[in-house]
Design an enzyme around this catalytic site. Structure first.
Site, PDB file in Angstrom:
ATOM      1  CG  ASP A   1      -1.893   1.910   7.582  1.00  0.00           C
ATOM      2  OD1 ASP A   1      -1.301   1.702   8.667  1.00  0.00           O
ATOM      3  OD2 ASP A   1      -1.464   1.513   6.487  1.00  0.00           O
TER       4      ASP A   1
ATOM      5  CG  ASN B   1      -1.503  -6.521  -1.758  1.00  0.00           C
ATOM      6  OD1 ASN B   1      -0.435  -6.596  -1.168  1.00  0.00           O
ATOM      7  ND2 ASN B   1      -2.411  -5.605  -1.454  1.00  0.00           N
TER       8      ASN B   1
ATOM      9  CD  GLU C   1      -2.159  -2.771   0.849  1.00  0.00           C
ATOM     10  OE1 GLU C   1      -1.684  -2.012   1.723  1.00  0.00           O
ATOM     11  OE2 GLU C   1      -1.643  -3.860   0.566  1.00  0.00           O
TER      12      GLU C   1
ATOM     13  CG  HIS D   1       2.936  -5.605   0.403  1.00  0.00           C
ATOM     14  ND1 HIS D   1       3.672  -4.879   1.305  1.00  0.00           N
ATOM     15  CD2 HIS D   1       1.715  -5.021   0.356  1.00  0.00           C
ATOM     16  CE1 HIS D   1       2.921  -3.899   1.786  1.00  0.00           C
ATOM     17  NE2 HIS D   1       1.735  -3.959   1.240  1.00  0.00           N
TER      18      HIS D   1
ATOM     19  CE1 TYR E   1      -6.299  -0.594   6.215  1.00  0.00           C
ATOM     20  CE2 TYR E   1      -5.253  -0.468   8.370  1.00  0.00           C
ATOM     21  CZ  TYR E   1      -5.176  -0.712   7.014  1.00  0.00           C
ATOM     22  OH  TYR E   1      -3.985  -1.077   6.453  1.00  0.00           O
TER      23      TYR E   1
END
Lengths: 68, 535
Positions: free
Chosen positions: B122, B185, B10, B269, B120
């Site tokens: 965040d 991840n 991410e 994570h 998106y």
């Protein structure tokens, strides 16, 4: 940068120990530069040309909200 | 022993409108998502955006076995709720925006992309979450694809009259106390006890920055103390283990949202990594971490426990000359490189036992990770500048030193801070990493063509293939999606059709391509997939 100063930076570094005695600001590493001075000069000139004008103001203006 | 494992990345991008300070960061981030939706033309029929399916999100579940009560959680931890600023409110603030089909509609805050990724808003940053991949090379490829996505959005915005020019930076701090993440991840079997992950990973993560730190000008969270450091993120970490990601950031994050069959898997994570542009650093970040997870699962981690990991993490980052030694729990004093060598030796020993690195019968990835890991550690142990084409912080340091040499700059010179910032500008003509890459000074593991293709196409060997193809083929009928679901709304049907994708290694090209190819329309595809009679 003196090693002493590096170790005091977080306030939680008590466990860190250094073998090296504090030394003056080290000379910048120039190994690659010596071998290809012309290439480096050329590279730095190119970067001069793409860097944003007025570094101080540009950097000051870059303000972010925190994220994850 | 293997570097093959389901993983993903991410990236929260730094976002800036040079010369303008009045724009709301969330509004700007929304413009980025919206611009990319215009670029791809992907736009769901019903809502104007692919709504995220929050059904299986559980950001307050702690891997240590409990759940934080919602009323005790920090607001920023409630990532399973729609954000305070909705697309509609944004539209009111910024006006309506033109959609791909020429109609006016609200701005988009969330997209699922045809390559299986999520793009998106965040909090106050645009975030690209890569699709699930199975190996470190694909992780580099689909993470770099996110930079291509970001670039396309920046270009589109620059060409749109009435919008301020937006620049995006793949970095982690504004050097004024704010940090934003680039997370990894990894899929881990549920049966691995979480305490084993903590003890096995903590010494590794404390020192991993040596191979994949991005480098940073300034010390301390606000960067106010002069100097250079190895990691952009290290100074923002204040705890050893914890659930938070925005405050009191921990070396080991315990968020337990598997996005998969929960009794089989956990999703580890990882929030401690720097955003990487260097492909070798990124490759080693994913590859070595996968190997260390395998060590943990095989009870083969080296016997090393660092005293005071948080303080050591900061100290290692500040010690870019690689001179200091750090105390271990057993009294030994070792360098950060020593710790990395211990992990490499353990990984190599296990790989020899399992044959994963064998040139013929191996998995095709482990051998490369081990080789590059050793090359980089050997370089850092000797002539550091020999790995400037591989290791991101060394590349950045060398460039900064060259400017210091030429112009006699102090570490506090704003020009050096600008070089640090502009290093990560996603535009190839402005980004200094990209300038070095174009000059052949940074090593490539993946060709630009492959990265460009990955911005459009999903990986073939995970459920991301199913998600991505659904968007590409049936985008108008997909009204929602998440990591473990795709939701269809078919014409003339009142009920939504939710397809769960709980198994990360199903929904692959091998398993579903024929079905996609045989059914060009969503209704017959779903009927065939779910075995329901066609209406």
């Amino acid at each position: 940068m003196p090693a002493q100063e590096q170790r005091n930076t977080s306030g939680r570094d008590e466990e860190v120990e250094a073998d090296a005695v504090p030394t003056p600001e080290p000379a910048p590493a120039g190994a690659a530069g010596n071998a290809q001075t012309a290439g480096v000069d050329d590279l730095l000139d190119e970067i001069d040309g793409v860097l944003e004008a007025n570094a101080e103001e540009f950097v000051r203006g870059f303000v972010q909200k925190g994220g994850q | 022993m293997s570097a093959v494992r389901v993983m993903g990345a991410e990236t929260e991008f730094g976002i800036h409108t040079p010369g303008h300070s009045s724009f709301n960061a969330t509004w700007l981030s929304t413009q980025v998502v919206h611009a990319y939706s215009l670029e791809t033309g992907h736009r769901a029929a019903a809502g104007g955006e692919t709504r995220w399916d929050y059904t299986d999100e559980d950001p307050l579940a702690d891997a240590r076995g409990w759940v934080v009560p919602r009323n005790e959680a920090h607001a920023s931890q409630l990532t399973d709720e729609e954000q305070e600023v909705t697309a509609a409110q944004i539209a009111l603030e910024g006006g309506l925006a033109e959609a791909a089909d020429g109609t006016m509609g609200p701005l988009m805050m969330n997209m699922v992309l045809g390559n299986g990724a999520r793009l998106y808003v965040d909090h106050a940053h645009p975030e690209y979450s890569s699709p699930e991949v199975t190996n470190p090379l694909d992780a580099v490829t689909w993470d770099a694809a996110g930079d291509v996505v970001a670039l396309a959005a920046v270009r589109r915005i620059a060409a749109t009259p009435g919008l301020p020019p937006i620049t995006l930076y793949k970095n982690n701090t504004d050097n004024k106390s704010a940090s934003y993440g680039s997370h990894e991840n990894y899929l881990v079997p549920r049966h691995v006890p979480f305490p084993h992950l903590v003890t096995g990973l903590t010494p590794f993560f404390t020192t991993r920055q040596l191979i994949c730190g991005a480098g940073r000008i300034g010390l301390g969270q606000d960067g106010s103390r002069a100097g250079f450091q190895v990691s952009a993120r290290a100074d923002f970490f204040e705890a050893e283990v914890g659930l938070e990601t925005t405050i009191r950031r921990p070396i080991i994050n315990t968020r337990d949202e598997p996005h998969a069959t929960a009794d089989k898997y956990r999703r580890l994570h990882v929030i401690i990594g720097d955003a990487n542009l260097s492909q070798v650093s990124a490759y080693l970040k994913f590859g070595t971490t996968a190997l260390v997870l395998d060590l943990i699962e095989n009870n083969a981690v080296p016997d090393v426990e660092i005293m005071a990991p948080v303080g050591t993490l900061h100290a290692v980052s500040h010690d870019w000359q690689l001179r200091d030694k750090y105390r271990l729990a057993d009294g030994r004093r070792v360098t950060a490189l020593d710790v990395q060598w211990m992990y490499l030796e353990a990984a190599r020993a296990l790989a020899e036992r399992t044959g994963a690195a064998d040139p013929v019968t191996g998995d095709g990835h482990t051998a490369t990770v081990l080789r590059l890991w050793e090359e980089v550690l050997a370089g850092l142990s000797g002539d550091v500048s020999s790995v400037a084409g591989k290791v991101e912080w060394v590349a950045k340091l060398e460039l900064l030193q060259q400017f210091r040499d030429r112009d006699g700059l102090a570490w506090t010179d704003p020009r050096l801070a600008l070089i640090d910032l502009q290093w990560s500008d996603v535009r190839p003509e402005k980004g200094l990493y990209h300038r070095l890459l174009q000059r052949g000074r940074m090593e490539r593991l993946v060709a630009d063509e492959a990265i460009g293709a990955a911005a459009l196409n999903p990986p073939t060997d995970t459920r991301a293939y199913f998600r991505g193809r659904c968007i590409r083929q049936f985008g108008a009928q997909v009204v929602g999606a998440s990591w473990d679901s795709v939701i269809f709304e078919l014409p003339h049907q009142r009920r939504l059709q939710r397809v769960p994708t709980k198994e990360p290694l199903r929904g692959t090209e091998a398993l579903t391509r024929e079905l996609f190819d045989a059914h060009p329309d969503a209704a017959s595809f779903l009927a065939a997939l779910l075995g329901t009679p066609r209406r």
